[in-house]
Design an enzyme around this catalytic site. Sequence first.
Site, PDB file in Angstrom:
ATOM      1  N   ASN A  23      43.613 -19.256  -4.361  1.00 42.79           N
ATOM      2  CA  ASN A  23      43.118 -19.745  -3.065  1.00 42.79           C
ATOM      3  C   ASN A  23      42.230 -20.961  -3.200  1.00 42.79           C
ATOM      4  O   ASN A  23      41.919 -21.615  -2.201  1.00 42.79           O
ATOM      5  CB  ASN A  23      42.407 -18.613  -2.323  1.00 42.79           C
ATOM      6  N   CYS A 123      52.230 -13.194   9.659  1.00 39.35           N
ATOM      7  CA  CYS A 123      52.674 -12.573   8.396  1.00 39.35           C
ATOM      8  C   CYS A 123      52.304 -11.098   8.473  1.00 39.35           C
ATOM      9  O   CYS A 123      51.818 -10.600   9.483  1.00 39.35           O
ATOM     10  CB  CYS A 123      52.014 -13.260   7.202  1.00 39.35           C
ATOM     11  N   ASP A 323      40.201  -9.736   1.180  1.00 34.68           N
ATOM     12  CA  ASP A 323      41.267  -9.717   0.172  1.00 34.68           C
ATOM     13  C   ASP A 323      41.079  -8.620  -0.863  1.00 34.68           C
ATOM     14  O   ASP A 323      41.959  -8.426  -1.707  1.00 34.68           O
ATOM     15  CB  ASP A 323      41.371 -11.073  -0.534  1.00 34.68           C
TER      16      ASP A 323
HETATM   17  C1  EPZ Z   1      42.355 -17.676   3.516  1.00 34.79           C
HETATM   18  O1  EPZ Z   1      43.332 -17.634   4.524  1.00 34.79           O
HETATM   19  C2  EPZ Z   1      42.976 -16.988   2.298  1.00 34.79           C
HETATM   20  N1  EPZ Z   1      44.190 -17.692   1.892  1.00 34.79           N
HETATM   21  C3  EPZ Z   1      43.329 -15.538   2.633  1.00 34.79           C
HETATM   22  O2  EPZ Z   1      43.795 -14.928   1.438  1.00 34.79           O
HETATM   23  C4  EPZ Z   1      42.052 -14.824   3.079  1.00 34.79           C
HETATM   24  O3  EPZ Z   1      42.371 -13.490   3.440  1.00 34.79           O
HETATM   25  C5  EPZ Z   1      41.442 -15.566   4.272  1.00 34.79           C
HETATM   26  O4  EPZ Z   1      41.188 -16.943   3.916  1.00 34.79           O
HETATM   27  C6  EPZ Z   1      40.123 -14.943   4.718  1.00 34.79           C
HETATM   28  O5  EPZ Z   1      39.219 -14.954   3.650  1.00 34.79           O
HETATM   29  C7  EPZ Z   1      44.085 -18.854   1.195  1.00 34.79           C
HETATM   30  O6  EPZ Z   1      43.000 -19.325   0.922  1.00 34.79           O
HETATM   31  C8  EPZ Z   1      45.370 -19.490   0.762  1.00 34.79           C
HETATM   32  P1  EPZ Z   1      41.137 -17.828   7.801  1.00 34.79           P
HETATM   33  P2  EPZ Z   1      43.092 -18.471   5.907  1.00 34.79           P
HETATM   34  O7  EPZ Z   1      41.571 -19.048   8.502  1.00 34.79           O
HETATM   35  O8  EPZ Z   1      42.266 -19.648   5.633  1.00 34.79           O
HETATM   36  C9  EPZ Z   1      41.306 -16.331  12.257  1.00 34.79           C
HETATM   37  C10 EPZ Z   1      45.289 -13.745   0.078  1.00 34.79           C
HETATM   38  O9  EPZ Z   1      45.605 -12.540   0.075  1.00 34.79           O
HETATM   39  N2  EPZ Z   1      41.701 -17.714  12.548  1.00 34.79           N
HETATM   40  O10 EPZ Z   1      39.828 -17.840   7.090  1.00 34.79           O
HETATM   41  O11 EPZ Z   1      44.421 -18.658   6.533  1.00 34.79           O
HETATM   42  C11 EPZ Z   1      42.352 -15.591  11.443  1.00 34.79           C
HETATM   43  O12 EPZ Z   1      43.340 -15.016  12.295  1.00 34.79           O
HETATM   44  C12 EPZ Z   1      45.156 -14.478   1.397  1.00 34.79           C
HETATM   45  O13 EPZ Z   1      45.031 -14.414  -0.949  1.00 34.79           O
HETATM   46  C13 EPZ Z   1      41.764 -18.136  13.874  1.00 34.79           C
HETATM   47  O14 EPZ Z   1      41.499 -17.377  14.798  1.00 34.79           O
HETATM   48  O15 EPZ Z   1      42.265 -17.422   6.752  1.00 34.79           O
HETATM   49  C14 EPZ Z   1      41.534 -14.546  10.743  1.00 34.79           C
HETATM   50  O16 EPZ Z   1      41.314 -13.470  11.635  1.00 34.79           O
HETATM   51  C15 EPZ Z   1      45.533 -13.592   2.581  1.00 34.79           C
HETATM   52  N3  EPZ Z   1      42.136 -19.422  14.130  1.00 34.79           N
HETATM   53  C16 EPZ Z   1      40.210 -15.241  10.474  1.00 34.79           C
HETATM   54  O17 EPZ Z   1      40.158 -16.341  11.401  1.00 34.79           O
HETATM   55  C17 EPZ Z   1      42.412 -20.326  13.132  1.00 34.79           C
HETATM   56  O18 EPZ Z   1      42.720 -21.493  13.414  1.00 34.79           O
HETATM   57  C18 EPZ Z   1      40.068 -15.792   9.064  1.00 34.79           C
HETATM   58  O19 EPZ Z   1      41.205 -16.579   8.808  1.00 34.79           O
HETATM   59  C19 EPZ Z   1      42.324 -19.875  11.790  1.00 34.79           C
HETATM   60  C20 EPZ Z   1      41.965 -18.570  11.523  1.00 34.79           C
END
Ligand code: EPZ
Length: 438
Positions: A23, A123, A323
């Site tokens: 990540n 997903c 995670d």
């Molecule tokens: C990153 O995903 C990680 N992936 C995820 O790891 C991790 O679970 C996640 O951060 C939270 O820590 C990578 O870094 C590649 P977010 P990301 O945007 O950035 C909501 C793994 O298993 N949200 O921080 O896509 C979202 O729905 C993966 O290694 C919005 O509402 O996650 C979630 O509820 C899985 N609007 C929360 O925020 C947006 O525009 C956190 O999501 C973006 C996100």
Amino acid sequence: MDSFVIEGGKRLEGSIRVHGSKNAALPLMAAALLSDQPVTLRDVPDLADIRNMLKLLAELGCERQNEPGPNGSVGGTVVLRSEDESRIHARYDIVRTMRASICALGPMLARRGRARVSMPGGCAIGDRPVDLHLRGLRALGAQITLEGGDIVASAPAGGRLRGDTIFLGGPFGSTVLGTANVMSAATLAEGTTIIESAACEPEVVDLANFLNRMGAKITGAGSPRITIRGVDRLGGADHAVIPDRIEAGTFMCAAAITNGSLTIENCPVDALLAVVDRLEHAGVHLETMDGSDPFHATCRVTADRVLKPIEITTQPHPGFPTDLQAQFMALLCLADGNSIITERIFPERFLHVAELGRMGAHLFRAGPTVVVSGVKRLTGAPVMASDLRASAGLVLAGLAAEGTTVVNRVYHLDRGYERLEERLAPLGARIKRVPESA
Ligand code: EPZ
């Protein structure tokens, strides 16, 4: 689709080394789009997601400059250079296999003035909106429309984004890749950008450190307020990817669930304080043998014979990471009492609950909360992996269960754990990969 066949009940003992963070590596690789100079990334993990990101970048004119490693490994040292900046379309058939492709949007928009990136879609762990990404980039002056499932973005006439003060918080707190996208784009914007309610994850700090090595002027990374003073151009850089805190936490759970004793090398203990706190409360002991560099420490993990039940609520960093929720659920299935796990980041991230139930776990879900009623033993069973971290939880359960566990569809696991079966077997795990054709 390969499976893992695991004969449970063996204590894990020995040493294991944590690899570079998936990540962290993914947004670091996308940052190569911000410059026409070569960038060198070291300690890149050899994973399916890395392979997909290399494929995406190549389609965007950013080719790997050095030869891959032995046996087709895509990890190790990766040198990237963005030479053909005319290609700006991150196509659906790549993006749908790896949501993190979205982190190419900000860098491409900032340097090339336009970008077309397929919407990632949802997903297994839930909807994965990108509204905050788009809010942040629009605040930098980007015009953004949605056309045929693609995000079509362009910088203001003249091609340069302009700095602004942006609140990037959402209903679930901050956004990790949203922060990466906006922070990256702001490095080349006219003027200064302030991101309020930025993600504080270590992977965001690693990206900021890399961007600063490329010539960016970023301060405050790791705090909820990041300031970026725009510059005209970025150069090359050489950077080692931070160790994977989620892989490290998974290994800690493996030691605990098998009542083993593991020495974990290259361990980013400083990024795992919330995790170590929960482990200690459950009766798992972490001794730091060499903490001279808290991001590359050597520590030893042992556990009490009987684990104590605990409460876990997942939160943005520095809170307990979502995670590691599935891995801890597997561990707490064998605790002496009722644990409570609440998922505040991805409230639907519970596909592992039914599978653990097939192994004899007593789990009771109520919305975003699961009560884990400890049992004396788990029993091996065929189970289905659904997403990366759920798969890891099922492997951990299989290591502790009596009898044979078959974890199907381990391609989910291969996205985030490099040849896990080959790394666990020397520690005593009776685990082997069975190709689908077998
Ligand atoms: C990153 O995903 C990680 N992936 C995820 O790891 C991790 O679970 C996640 O951060 C939270 O820590 C990578 O870094 C590649 P977010 P990301 O945007 O950035 C909501 C793994 O298993 N949200 O921080 O896509 C979202 O729905 C993966 O290694 C919005 O509402 O996650 C979630 O509820 C899985 N609007 C929360 O925020 C947006 O525009 C956190 O999501 C973006 C996100």
